[in-house]
Design a protein around this motif. Structure first.
Motif, mmCIF file in Angstrom:
data_model
loop_
_atom_site.group_PDB
_atom_site.id
_atom_site.type_symbol
_atom_site.label_atom_id
_atom_site.label_comp_id
_atom_site.label_asym_id
_atom_site.label_seq_id
_atom_site.Cartn_x
_atom_site.Cartn_y
_atom_site.Cartn_z
ATOM 1 N N SER A 38 -29.770 -11.620 -1.701
ATOM 2 C CA SER A 38 -31.170 -11.925 -2.027
ATOM 3 C C SER A 38 -31.222 -13.116 -2.973
ATOM 4 C CB SER A 38 -31.837 -10.714 -2.669
ATOM 5 O OG SER A 38 -31.848 -9.637 -1.761
ATOM 6 N N PHE A 176 -44.551 -25.947 -2.211
ATOM 7 C CA PHE A 176 -44.541 -24.574 -1.689
ATOM 8 C C PHE A 176 -43.563 -24.443 -0.523
ATOM 9 C CE2 PHE A 176 -46.363 -21.767 1.665
ATOM 10 C CZ PHE A 176 -46.018 -20.561 1.082
ATOM 11 N N VAL A 177 -43.643 -25.411 0.398
ATOM 12 C CA VAL A 177 -42.737 -25.368 1.558
ATOM 13 C C VAL A 177 -41.285 -25.430 1.085
ATOM 14 C CG1 VAL A 177 -42.000 -26.612 3.628
ATOM 15 C CG2 VAL A 177 -44.429 -26.361 3.139
ATOM 16 N N ALA A 180 -40.382 -22.104 -0.629
ATOM 17 C CA ALA A 180 -40.321 -21.009 0.351
ATOM 18 C C ALA A 180 -39.078 -21.105 1.228
ATOM 19 C CB ALA A 180 -41.578 -21.028 1.225
ATOM 20 N N THR A 181 -38.515 -22.296 1.356
ATOM 21 C CA THR A 181 -37.332 -22.467 2.216
ATOM 22 C C THR A 181 -36.087 -22.774 1.385
ATOM 23 O OG1 THR A 181 -37.851 -24.812 2.521
ATOM 24 C CG2 THR A 181 -38.699 -23.298 4.177
ATOM 25 N N HIS A 183 -33.934 -20.640 0.179
ATOM 26 C CA HIS A 183 -32.836 -19.698 0.399
ATOM 27 C C HIS A 183 -31.862 -20.219 1.464
ATOM 28 C CE1 HIS A 183 -30.776 -15.893 1.163
ATOM 29 N NE2 HIS A 183 -31.265 -15.494 0.005
ATOM 30 N N PHE A 185 -30.718 -18.800 3.907
ATOM 31 C CA PHE A 185 -31.152 -18.402 5.246
ATOM 32 C C PHE A 185 -31.818 -19.574 5.962
ATOM 33 C CE2 PHE A 185 -34.766 -17.172 7.873
ATOM 34 C CZ PHE A 185 -34.196 -16.308 8.789
ATOM 35 N N TRP A 186 -32.647 -20.309 5.227
ATOM 36 C CA TRP A 186 -33.389 -21.420 5.838
ATOM 37 C C TRP A 186 -32.473 -22.592 6.131
ATOM 38 C CZ3 TRP A 186 -37.936 -20.120 7.567
ATOM 39 C CH2 TRP A 186 -38.574 -19.031 6.978
ATOM 40 N N LEU A 190 -32.796 -23.387 9.950
ATOM 41 C CA LEU A 190 -33.524 -24.621 10.289
ATOM 42 C C LEU A 190 -32.558 -25.750 10.620
ATOM 43 C CD1 LEU A 190 -36.354 -24.639 7.570
ATOM 44 C CD2 LEU A 190 -36.544 -23.973 9.963
ATOM 45 N N LEU B 48 -38.374 -12.402 0.077
ATOM 46 C CA LEU B 48 -38.094 -13.806 -0.249
ATOM 47 C C LEU B 48 -38.308 -14.713 0.963
ATOM 48 C CD1 LEU B 48 -34.890 -13.584 -2.484
ATOM 49 C CD2 LEU B 48 -37.154 -14.319 -3.180
ATOM 50 N N LEU B 49 -38.032 -14.162 2.152
ATOM 51 C CA LEU B 49 -38.206 -14.965 3.371
ATOM 52 C C LEU B 49 -39.665 -15.032 3.819
ATOM 53 C CD1 LEU B 49 -35.198 -13.891 5.637
ATOM 54 C CD2 LEU B 49 -35.285 -15.642 3.872
ATOM 55 N N PRO B 51 -42.752 -15.839 2.589
ATOM 56 C CA PRO B 51 -43.632 -17.037 2.525
ATOM 57 C C PRO B 51 -43.224 -18.125 3.520
ATOM 58 C CG PRO B 51 -42.936 -16.348 0.328
ATOM 59 C CD PRO B 51 -42.110 -15.570 1.293
ATOM 60 N N GLY B 52 -41.932 -18.380 3.619
ATOM 61 C CA GLY B 52 -41.476 -19.414 4.553
ATOM 62 C C GLY B 52 -41.737 -19.034 5.999
ATOM 63 N N MET B 53 -41.637 -17.730 6.268
ATOM 64 C CA MET B 53 -41.847 -17.259 7.639
ATOM 65 C C MET B 53 -43.293 -17.493 8.072
ATOM 66 S SD MET B 53 -39.676 -16.169 9.756
ATOM 67 C CE MET B 53 -38.335 -15.513 8.767
ATOM 68 N N THR B 54 -44.237 -17.411 7.127
ATOM 69 C CA THR B 54 -45.651 -17.650 7.483
ATOM 70 C C THR B 54 -45.901 -19.113 7.843
ATOM 71 O OG1 THR B 54 -46.259 -18.034 5.177
ATOM 72 C CG2 THR B 54 -46.484 -15.775 5.991
ATOM 73 N N ILE B 55 -44.973 -19.989 7.413
ATOM 74 C CA ILE B 55 -45.104 -21.414 7.754
ATOM 75 C C ILE B 55 -44.398 -21.708 9.084
ATOM 76 C CG2 ILE B 55 -44.683 -23.792 6.994
ATOM 77 C CD1 ILE B 55 -44.311 -22.620 4.145
ATOM 78 N N PHE B 56 -43.166 -21.220 9.202
ATOM 79 C CA PHE B 56 -42.337 -21.597 10.361
ATOM 80 C C PHE B 56 -42.336 -20.530 11.450
ATOM 81 C CE2 PHE B 56 -40.623 -24.176 6.884
ATOM 82 C CZ PHE B 56 -40.621 -25.420 7.482
ATOM 83 N N PHE B 59 -41.508 -21.294 15.234
ATOM 84 C CA PHE B 59 -40.097 -21.560 15.476
ATOM 85 C C PHE B 59 -39.329 -20.250 15.684
ATOM 86 C CE2 PHE B 59 -35.864 -22.049 13.438
ATOM 87 C CZ PHE B 59 -35.302 -22.962 14.319
ATOM 88 N N PHE B 60 -39.612 -19.261 14.824
ATOM 89 C CA PHE B 60 -38.885 -17.994 14.930
ATOM 90 C C PHE B 60 -39.413 -17.128 16.077
ATOM 91 C CE2 PHE B 60 -37.679 -19.419 10.774
ATOM 92 C CZ PHE B 60 -36.332 -19.108 10.746
#
Lengths: 379, 68
Positions: A38, A176-177, A180-181, A183, A185-186, A190, B48-49, B51-56, B59-60
């Motif tokens: 996490s 924000f973007v 939010a990305t 981590h 994982f992104w 991506l 944690l994922l 907020p980013g998931m609501t943007i991308f 893609f997912f």
């Protein structure tokens, strides 16, 4: 050996008391794992975050008091808006300067490896600024608050009365973007290329915020301290980038023309600390050169996991270890130890006297290359 | 200008609403199918994922559909 077991070894090496306190190899913050965590918190990162938030708190209080002294009639909401703005903007300057500073001096490396915590902290403070601003200035009418942000002032063709709030809004969206990305994982999903391009947006956000301040607060604020701080901040960011760029260019120029057999002199043996590496660019190749146990090897500088800079890593248990997540490679053939499958390109290397020479032609990934022996100044 | 901005904001809001719905479903059911490294991950990791998931999310959504 499992990744988890090797991760434990990396953590142990980080705390190795046999190294002097200022040894650059102490800068490891590696937790290797094939699974995600996490938040990557180890002992050092916890200390880092405690100190970071302690300093942010002190800075926040100092700016708050400064605002109160300068503007005794200011409301508490306005003071929060201004203090969060100054704090977030100051942190953004630090974030933008960490990259070039760590290229100029290895002692800044720990800040580089912890930059994402700083970035997320900065975004949270900037978000408080944005939310308070919208609540205070755009929620009192009967128009939607976000719509009001764009249409309450339509003087888009003026400078002195430009609706600067919109610039801050777009900057906040970019931040924000990025937060939010942030981590791993992104980074993986991506792809590193897209992730990196996305996060270069921080420079666009910085430009928007500079305009946001120039067309906003500085149009109303007559005290020169704000303008001077803005200019000094810009000079510090631009200056550190230019300085680091010039030094790297000079380093590149110092790489002499190739010898008749195509080798380039890239460093002196004494330049490399034992079990440490360095990154070089030769003939378009990004190469990491390591000195370990009387031998010198060269592999691709880009980790197969998430493109971490291997040259900033260290040799642990006989393996090159990526400073980002602890992925490991055998120096002679660039292969991860079994059962892992990752392979790096390798490069021919030789030591002549005190000089390290590398051939920039990459060998196929995983190819064994005889390491150069350091032996009393002779090849 | 006001009308154009209103339409754009409504589109953005719809995108975010769909993103929120998708994110809940995806983080609950589809995450480990798209990225096996997330198997057995906890609620904090998924938050944690979020907020980013609501943007991308498009893609997912594509990846989830393709991987299925």
């Amino acid at each position: 050996m499992t990744r988890e077991k090797r991760a434990q070894k990396v953590s142990f090496q980080y705390l190795d008391p046999s190294l002097p306190p200022n040894h650059p190899c102490h800068h490891y913050i590696s937790v290797m794992s094939v699974d995600y965590k996490s938040v990557l918190w180890n002992k050092q990162k916890k200390y880092y975050d405690i100190i970071l938030w302690g300093l942010i708190f002190l800075w926040f209080i100092s700016v708050f008091i400064f605002q109160y002294v300068m503007h005794e009639d200011m409301t508490i909401e306005t003071m929060i808006i201004r203090t969060t703005a100054v704090t977030a903007f100051f942190l953004l300057h630090l974030i933008l300067m960490i990259g070039p500073l760590s290229r100029l001096n290895k002692h800044f490396m720990p800040l580089l490896y912890n930059r994402r915590h700083l970035g997320v902290s900065m975004f949270l403070i900037a978000a408080v600024h944005g939310i308070f601003s919208i609540i205070q200035f755009h929620t009192l009418g009967d128009t939607n608050a976000l719509l009001s942000l764009f249409i309450s002032n339509k003087n888009y063709l003026t400078i002195s009365d430009f609706p600067f709030q919109t610039l801050g809004f777009f900057a906040l969206i970019i931040l924000f973007v990025m937060a939010a990305t942030s981590h791993d994982f992104w980074l993986k999903n991506l792809t590193p290329e897209i992730w990196k391009a996305l996060h270069m947006g921080v420079y666009v956000a910085y430009g928007l915020i500079v305009l946001h301040v120039l067309l906003g607060a500085l149009q109303y604020e007559s005290h020169p301290v704000y303008f001077v701080a803005l200019v000094l901040g810009f000079v510090a960011i631009a200056g550190s980038h230019l300085w680091a760029g010039l030094l790297e260019n000079r380093k590149l120029r110092n790489i002499e023309s190739p010898s008749a057999d195509g080798y380039y002199k890239v460093a002196e043996v004494k330049d490399l600390e034992e079990s440490c590496g360095t990154s070089i660019f030769v003939n378009g190749e990004n190469i990491a050169v390591f000195k370990n146990d009387g031998k010198v090897s060269a592999v691709s500088n880009i980790c197969k996991h998430q493109m971490g800079p291997l040259g900033e890593g260290k040799v642990i248990d006989g393996c090159i270890t990526c400073p980002w997540h602890g992925y490991q490679y055998i120096p002679e053939n660039g292969q991860s130890p079994p059962p892992f499958q990752e392979k790096l390109a390798t490069y021919d290397v030789k030591v002549i006297g005190e000089e390290i020479w590398v051939h920039p032609r990459p060998r196929p990934e995983g190819t064994f290359v005889e390491p150069a022996i350091i032996s009393n100044g002779k090849e | 200008m006001t009308t154009t901005l209103s339409i754009l904001l409504i589109i953005a809001a719809m995108y975010m609403v769909l993103g929120n719905v998708f994110s809940i479903l995806f983080l609950w059911k589809g995450l480990d199918k798209v990225d096996p490294g997330t198997k057995d991950s906890g609620i904090i990791f998924k938050l944690l994922l979020y907020p980013g998931m609501t943007i991308f999310w498009p893609f997912f959504l594509t990846k989830w559909k393709f991987d299925s």
